[in-house]
Design an enzyme around this catalytic site. Sequence first.
Site, PDB file in Angstrom:
ATOM      1  CG  PHE A   1       1.319  -8.317   8.813  1.00  0.00           C
ATOM      2  CD1 PHE A   1       0.057  -8.596   9.306  1.00  0.00           C
ATOM      3  CD2 PHE A   1       1.471  -8.144   7.436  1.00  0.00           C
ATOM      4  CE1 PHE A   1      -1.033  -8.699   8.470  1.00  0.00           C
ATOM      5  CE2 PHE A   1       0.378  -8.253   6.591  1.00  0.00           C
ATOM      6  CZ  PHE A   1      -0.877  -8.529   7.110  1.00  0.00           C
TER       7      PHE A   1
ATOM      8  CG  ASN B   1      -1.669  -1.607   1.962  1.00  0.00           C
ATOM      9  OD1 ASN B   1      -2.107  -2.086   3.004  1.00  0.00           O
ATOM     10  ND2 ASN B   1      -2.372  -1.555   0.854  1.00  0.00           N
TER      11      ASN B   1
ATOM     12  CD  GLU C   1     -12.802  -0.819   2.766  1.00  0.00           C
ATOM     13  OE1 GLU C   1     -13.753  -0.036   2.641  1.00  0.00           O
ATOM     14  OE2 GLU C   1     -12.608  -1.535   3.760  1.00  0.00           O
TER      15      GLU C   1
ATOM     16  CE  LYS D   1      -3.130  -1.919  -6.354  1.00  0.00           C
ATOM     17  NZ  LYS D   1      -3.778  -0.731  -5.914  1.00  0.00           N
TER      18      LYS D   1
ATOM     19  CB  CYS E   1      -3.247  -4.475  -1.647  1.00  0.00           C
ATOM     20  SG  CYS E   1      -4.991  -4.335  -2.023  1.00  0.00           S
TER      21      CYS E   1
HETATM   22  C1  UDX Z   1      -3.647  -5.984   2.456  1.00  0.00           C
HETATM   23  C2  UDX Z   1      -3.822  -5.165   3.738  1.00  0.00           C
HETATM   24  O1  UDX Z   1      -3.655  -6.020   4.880  1.00  0.00           O
HETATM   25  C3  UDX Z   1      -5.199  -4.510   3.764  1.00  0.00           C
HETATM   26  O2  UDX Z   1      -5.341  -3.695   4.927  1.00  0.00           O
HETATM   27  C4  UDX Z   1      -5.340  -3.660   2.510  1.00  0.00           C
HETATM   28  O3  UDX Z   1      -6.634  -3.079   2.466  1.00  0.00           O
HETATM   29  C5  UDX Z   1      -5.110  -4.506   1.265  1.00  0.00           C
HETATM   30  O4  UDX Z   1      -3.847  -5.154   1.335  1.00  0.00           O
HETATM   31  P1  UDX Z   1      -4.496  -8.366   1.612  1.00  0.00           P
HETATM   32  O5  UDX Z   1      -3.834  -8.076   0.318  1.00  0.00           O
HETATM   33  O6  UDX Z   1      -5.857  -8.966   1.612  1.00  0.00           O
HETATM   34  O7  UDX Z   1      -4.606  -7.038   2.493  1.00  0.00           O
HETATM   35  O8  UDX Z   1      -3.522  -9.388   2.380  1.00  0.00           O
HETATM   36  P2  UDX Z   1      -2.747  -9.474   3.757  1.00  0.00           P
HETATM   37  O9  UDX Z   1      -3.492 -10.320   4.695  1.00  0.00           O
HETATM   38  O10 UDX Z   1      -2.310  -8.141   4.226  1.00  0.00           O
HETATM   39  O11 UDX Z   1      -1.477 -10.310   3.284  1.00  0.00           O
HETATM   40  C6  UDX Z   1      -0.621  -9.823   2.263  1.00  0.00           C
HETATM   41  C7  UDX Z   1       0.481 -10.800   1.928  1.00  0.00           C
HETATM   42  O12 UDX Z   1       1.425 -10.836   2.980  1.00  0.00           O
HETATM   43  C8  UDX Z   1       0.036 -12.241   1.721  1.00  0.00           C
HETATM   44  O13 UDX Z   1       0.710 -12.750   0.576  1.00  0.00           O
HETATM   45  C9  UDX Z   1       0.482 -12.946   2.976  1.00  0.00           C
HETATM   46  O14 UDX Z   1       0.757 -14.306   2.746  1.00  0.00           O
HETATM   47  C10 UDX Z   1       1.737 -12.167   3.318  1.00  0.00           C
HETATM   48  N1  UDX Z   1       2.099 -12.214   4.746  1.00  0.00           N
HETATM   49  C11 UDX Z   1       1.252 -11.695   5.694  1.00  0.00           C
HETATM   50  C12 UDX Z   1       3.313 -12.760   5.130  1.00  0.00           C
HETATM   51  O15 UDX Z   1       4.107 -13.220   4.293  1.00  0.00           O
HETATM   52  N2  UDX Z   1       3.647 -12.771   6.454  1.00  0.00           N
HETATM   53  C13 UDX Z   1       2.827 -12.274   7.424  1.00  0.00           C
HETATM   54  O16 UDX Z   1       3.201 -12.323   8.592  1.00  0.00           O
HETATM   55  C14 UDX Z   1       1.597 -11.715   7.022  1.00  0.00           C
END
Ligand code: UDX
Length: 444
Positions: free
Chosen positions: A258, A217, A154, A272, A269
Amino acid sequence: MSERISVFGTGYLGATHAAGMAELGHEVIGVDIDPAKIERLSRGEVPFYEPGLPELLRRNVESGRLRFTTDAAEAAAFADVHFIGVGTPQLKNGYGADLSFVDAVIETLAPLLDRPAVILGKSTVPVGTAARLAARVRELAPVGDEAQLGWNPEFLREGFAVEDTLRPDRLVLGVDPAVPGRIEEVARRVYAQALARETPFVVTDLATAELVKVSANAFLATKISFINAIAEVCEATGADVTDLADAIGHDARIGRKFLGAGLGFGGGCLPKDIRAFMARAGELGVDQALTFLREVDTVNQRRRQHVVELAGRAVGGSLNGARVAVLGAAFKPDSDDVRDSPALDVAGTLHLRGARVRVHDPEAMDNAAKVWPTLDFVGSAEDAVRDADVVIVATEWRQFRDLDPAVVGSLVAHKRIIDARNCLPADAWIDADWSYRGMGRHAA
Ligand code: UDX
């Protein structure tokens, strides 16, 4: 065609998947060992914050296509397809993943399978887990080889979980090519709508499917730490990481997503998963292949220290007794999740260093207070910033991005702001006489 589906686990992943499958027209039963959760979900209540999910859940509970139970036997009797969506948190005493919840589902469900059934694992697991579980299912199920397990990782993001479930950007299915079976055929029926829209569907072996998830990830985490490392260099040189990210992001091979420099990644996610990936690589004798992820983790942790240091410098050196407003506790906006949250980590560390910290978050304060009961949580951003010596924006909620620098300026003791998510209109704050600090951006 409608399938009879069970989903084991009703956290972010399982509850969203169960509601999403019902929305697609399937008949769904969600299963969890926590009776309180099941009771709330049965009433159509989502126990966490996820935009759009309450409406989806209520609609499908009311239509009768979605129900919840704590009874695995009921689910085994009802469904022909069983999804596993339980958590795989980091082990308390190490980097590896705790598989006890996944194992418990298999040990409970498999002995109940007395007619052909397909189990699809969604949880993020160390490579090799699915093959082990597939064998265990065949061993335990009264129906033997007719109980088949595939892996269907997922990719949903919190905050966009409904959209990601109903309209995924790709589907991945791992099957054991040595065991001929019906898994792909069943998965194609479950995901018929997405496949009709020509959503890419990668069918592969079990190990590859497991690795797809952790690799995705790990890549995202690496991309974030990359830009944060560059932000450090920008700070040392007076360069601006936001302009830099825009410029390199125009290269289609790199892409702008990103590349948001700031406080780094957190959540249930990314942190870990990269640690579990390293631990698994070590077990497989290929630890060197992933040692770079240790650096990714280190760069990420350093962001948090950096913000604490910036706050200390802003108030003249000593945090002891300084009044600090921390805006944000969730690991990202549109979420109430504080697992490994950079924002909450910063607030907690400042508090331990003697600062008088006030925290506000639109949705995550209850969860945050469970982790840090000694922090002072207040009901609004205005309350948090009142008389503050320095304000830190630690989660980029829209409410904080839209704050009016003049209004906030009239409330604080000193107009000093640290934009730890590079989410504010810097010029507007500087024009309103604030001392503004971004992350890897031109210092005011
Ligand atoms: C992530 C993956 O994106 C998703 O595909 C997977 O199923 C689960 O893990 P999520 O944990 O919901 O999803 O968050 P995500 O939107 O990926 O952001 C992760 C972290 O990265 C957040 O703390 C966010 O603030 C940080 N982030 C994201 C940044 O610091 N900079 C960025 O440019 C993007």
